[in-house]
Design a protein around this motif. Structure first.
Motif, mmCIF file in Angstrom:
data_model
loop_
_atom_site.group_PDB
_atom_site.id
_atom_site.type_symbol
_atom_site.label_atom_id
_atom_site.label_comp_id
_atom_site.label_asym_id
_atom_site.label_seq_id
_atom_site.Cartn_x
_atom_site.Cartn_y
_atom_site.Cartn_z
ATOM 1 N N ALA A 193 0.837 -1.212 0.000
ATOM 2 C CA ALA A 193 0.000 0.000 0.000
ATOM 3 C C ALA A 193 0.869 1.259 0.000
ATOM 4 N N HIS A 194 2.109 1.130 0.484
ATOM 5 C CA HIS A 194 3.022 2.277 0.471
ATOM 6 C C HIS A 194 3.989 2.229 -0.719
ATOM 7 N N GLY A 195 3.726 1.337 -1.643
ATOM 8 C CA GLY A 195 4.519 1.294 -2.877
ATOM 9 C C GLY A 195 5.884 0.646 -2.747
ATOM 10 N N ALA A 196 6.129 -0.055 -1.646
ATOM 11 C CA ALA A 196 7.436 -0.705 -1.464
ATOM 12 C C ALA A 196 7.323 -2.202 -1.729
ATOM 13 N N LEU A 197 8.459 -2.871 -1.826
ATOM 14 C CA LEU A 197 8.478 -4.319 -1.993
ATOM 15 C C LEU A 197 8.760 -4.987 -0.653
#
Ligand SMILES: *Cc1c(COP(=O)(O)O)cnc(C)c1O
Length: 415
Positions: A193-197
Motif C-alpha cells: 500500500a506504500h509502494g514498497a516491496l
C-alpha cells in the motif's frame, strides 16, 4: 500434568515416528534440541553424498558437470511447494546473507527514488548487517523498527515506518530469538500500500511451518536450508522472486553463471532469463546435493503433519514449562498462541549461559544460548521425540532446583 509415560504414549502414536530412523542418531548421544541451528544428518544424504563424491567426482570428473549445472534450479523446484511458490520462482545457491544482499541491491537499482530500507531491530544480525552495509555503499538509509522482541514485528509498527522513500522492507517470518510468527499477508499488504516491496527471510520457518508466498503476495524471499530442512553445515540458501518481478530486477553482481549464454564466453554481460540471472559463480555441488536430500525428506513427510507435530510438541513443552520451570523463575520469551509460534521455545533466565553449559555437560541435552538471557529449545519434528522434550525440561528443572548449573557460570569452576 503431563507425565513421562504420557510423552512415551505420544511417541508410540506419532504418525511421523518412523522418520526418526531416517536420520543418523548416535547411540547414547545427547538429546538434540538445536535443529533450528543445524539439523541432523539424514541417512539418505550420507549415501547420496558418498555416491556423488566417489562415483561422480572420483570417477567422471568434469563429465558430470552436465548433471550438476542446473542443480540450483532443480533443487529450487523441489523446494518451491514448501514455500507456496512455482517451480521457476525459487533458486538455491550461496548463503542467505549473499542472497539478501543481491535482492536488496537489485531493488535499490530498480527503484532509484526509494533509497530507504526497513527492517526490525530484533531481526537476525546478518540481515541487519547486510542491509546497513548496502545502505552505506549506495548512499541509502536503513530504518529500524523498534518492535516488541517477543511478539515480533506487528502490522501497525511496520506501517508507522513506511513513507514514499521506502523501497524495501525485510523481515523474518519466524523470529530467530522468540520464534514469533509474523503475519505474512497483512504485513505484505501494508508494505504494498506504500509502494514498497516486501522481502521475507524464511530461515526459521522453512521446512517446519507451512508457507504460502503466493497467497501472501510476497515479492521476494530468502532462507537457509541447514536448519529445519537438514541440508548440512553451510548448505546453500534459497532465493525467491515472484515471476512478474523477475525481468524487472537485475543481479548487481555480474558473474558467468548468471549470463544468458554462459558457455559462449562473450565479451559483455547479458543477464539470463528468469532466476538464473541471480547466480554468480561456480555452484556448491556437494552442498546443493545435500540440501536436495534434506528438502525431499520434509516434502515426503508433508508440512501439515510436520506442523501438527511441531505444535503438539512445543505445546507440551509449554505446559511443562508452566508446571516445572515458571515456578523456578524461568521466563517465557515466545508467544503462547499456537498460530503465533514457530518450532522452538525461548526460555529466559539471567543465568541462561550457565544453564545451557550445564545441560550440555551434565544434563545430556544440546540446546543453545543467545545472549543475554535466552535458551532456545527447538523441536525438529522429523526426529525430536515427545519423550526427549519431557526429559529436557525435567533436566532443566533438576538443575535449577539443585543449583548444580551455577558452577558453569562464566568464571565458575567449569568453563
Ligand atoms: C540462520 C539465519 C541466517 C543465516 O544466514 P547465512 O548467510 O546463510 O549464514 C540469516 N537470516 C536468518 C533470519 C537466520 O535465521
Amino acid at each position: 500434568m503431563t507425565t513421562r509415560a504420557d510423552a512415551q504414549a505420544l511417541d508410540r502414536a506419532d504418525p511421523l515416528g518412523e522418520f526418526r530412523d531416517r536420520f543418523v542418531i548416535p547411540e547414547g548421544g545427547p538429546i538434540y534440541l538445536d535443529g533450528n541451528s543445524l539439523g541432523r544428518l539424514p541417512r539418505a544424504t550420507a549415501e547420496t553424498l558418498r555416491r556423488l563424491v566417489e562415483d561422480d567426482w572420483g570417477g567422471r570428473l568434469v563429465e558430470a558437470w552436465e548433471e550438476w549445472i542446473d542443480l540450483p534450479q532443480r533443487v529450487g523446484a523441489r523446494l518451491a511447494p514448501l514455500l507456496g511458490a512455482a517451480a521457476d520462482e525459487v533458486i538455491v545457491a550461496d548463503s542467505t546473507s549473499a542472497n539478501l544482499h543481491r535482492l536488496a541491491g537489485a531493488v535499490l537499482d530498480a527503484y532509484p527514488d526509494r533509497r530507504t530500507l526497513v527492517t526490525d531491530a530484533a531481526n537476525f544480525p546478518t540481515d541487519r548487517y547486510v542491509l546497513a552495509g548496502l545502505a552505506a555503499e549506495r548512499g541509502g538509509e536503513l530504518r529500524l523498527i523498534d518492535g516488541d522482541p517477543v511478539a515480533g514485528p506487528q502490522v501497525e509498527a511496520v506501517a508507522a515506518a513506511l513513507d514514499d522513500g521506502v523501497g524495501l522492507v525485510c523481515l523474518s517470518h519466524a523470529a530467530y530469538r522468540s520464534a514469533a510468527l509474523a503475519d505474512l499477508g497483512a504485513i505484505t499488504a501494508v508494505v504494498h500500500a506504500h509502494g514498497a516491496l516486501m522481502l521475507w527471510d524464511l530461515s526459521h520457518s522453512v521446512g517446519v511451518v507451512p508457507i504460502d508466498l503466493a497467497a501472501a503476495g510476497a515479492d521476494l524471499a530468502v532462507g537457509c536450508t541447514y536448519k529445519y530442512l537438514n541440508g548440512g553445515p553451510g548448505s546453500p540458501a534459497f532465493l525467491y522472486v515472484r515471476r512478474d518481478l523477475q525481468e524487472r530486477l537485475r543481479n548487481p553482481l555480474w558473474g558467468w553463471f548468471g549470463h544468458a549464454d554462459q558457455f559462449a564466453f562473450e565479451a559483455g554481460f547479458r543477464p539470463a532469463p528468469g532466476l538464473t540471472r541471480f547466480l554468480v559463480g561456480s555452484i556448491p555441488v556437494l552442498g546443493l546435493t545435500a540440501a536436495g536430500a534434506g528438502i525431499d525428506l520434509v516434502a515426503e513427510a508433508g508440512l501439515p503433519a510436520v506442523r501438527a507435530k511441531s505444535l503438539a510438541a512445543t505445546g507440551m513443552m509449554l505446559a511443562l514449562y508452566d508446571d516445572r520451570l515458571a515456578p523456578l523463575g524461568v521466563g517465557l520469551g515466545t508467544p503462547r498462541p499456537a498460530e503465533r509460534r514457530g518450532s522452538h521455545l525461548a526460555l529466559l533466565h539471567p543465568e541462561g549461559l550457565a544453564l545451557s553449559r550445564w545441560l550440555r555437560a551434565e544434563g545430556g541435552v544440546v540446546a543453545d544460548f543467545r545472549p543475554p538471557d535466552t535458551l532456545r529449545l527447538a523441536v525438529s519434528p522429523l526426529y525430536t521425540t515427545y519423550t526427549e522434550v519431557w526429559d529436557a525440561v525435567e533436566a532443566l528443572a533438576t538443575a535449577l532446583e539443585s543449583g548444580a548449573y551455577r558452577g558453569y557460570a562464566p568464571g565458575g569452576r567449569v568453563t
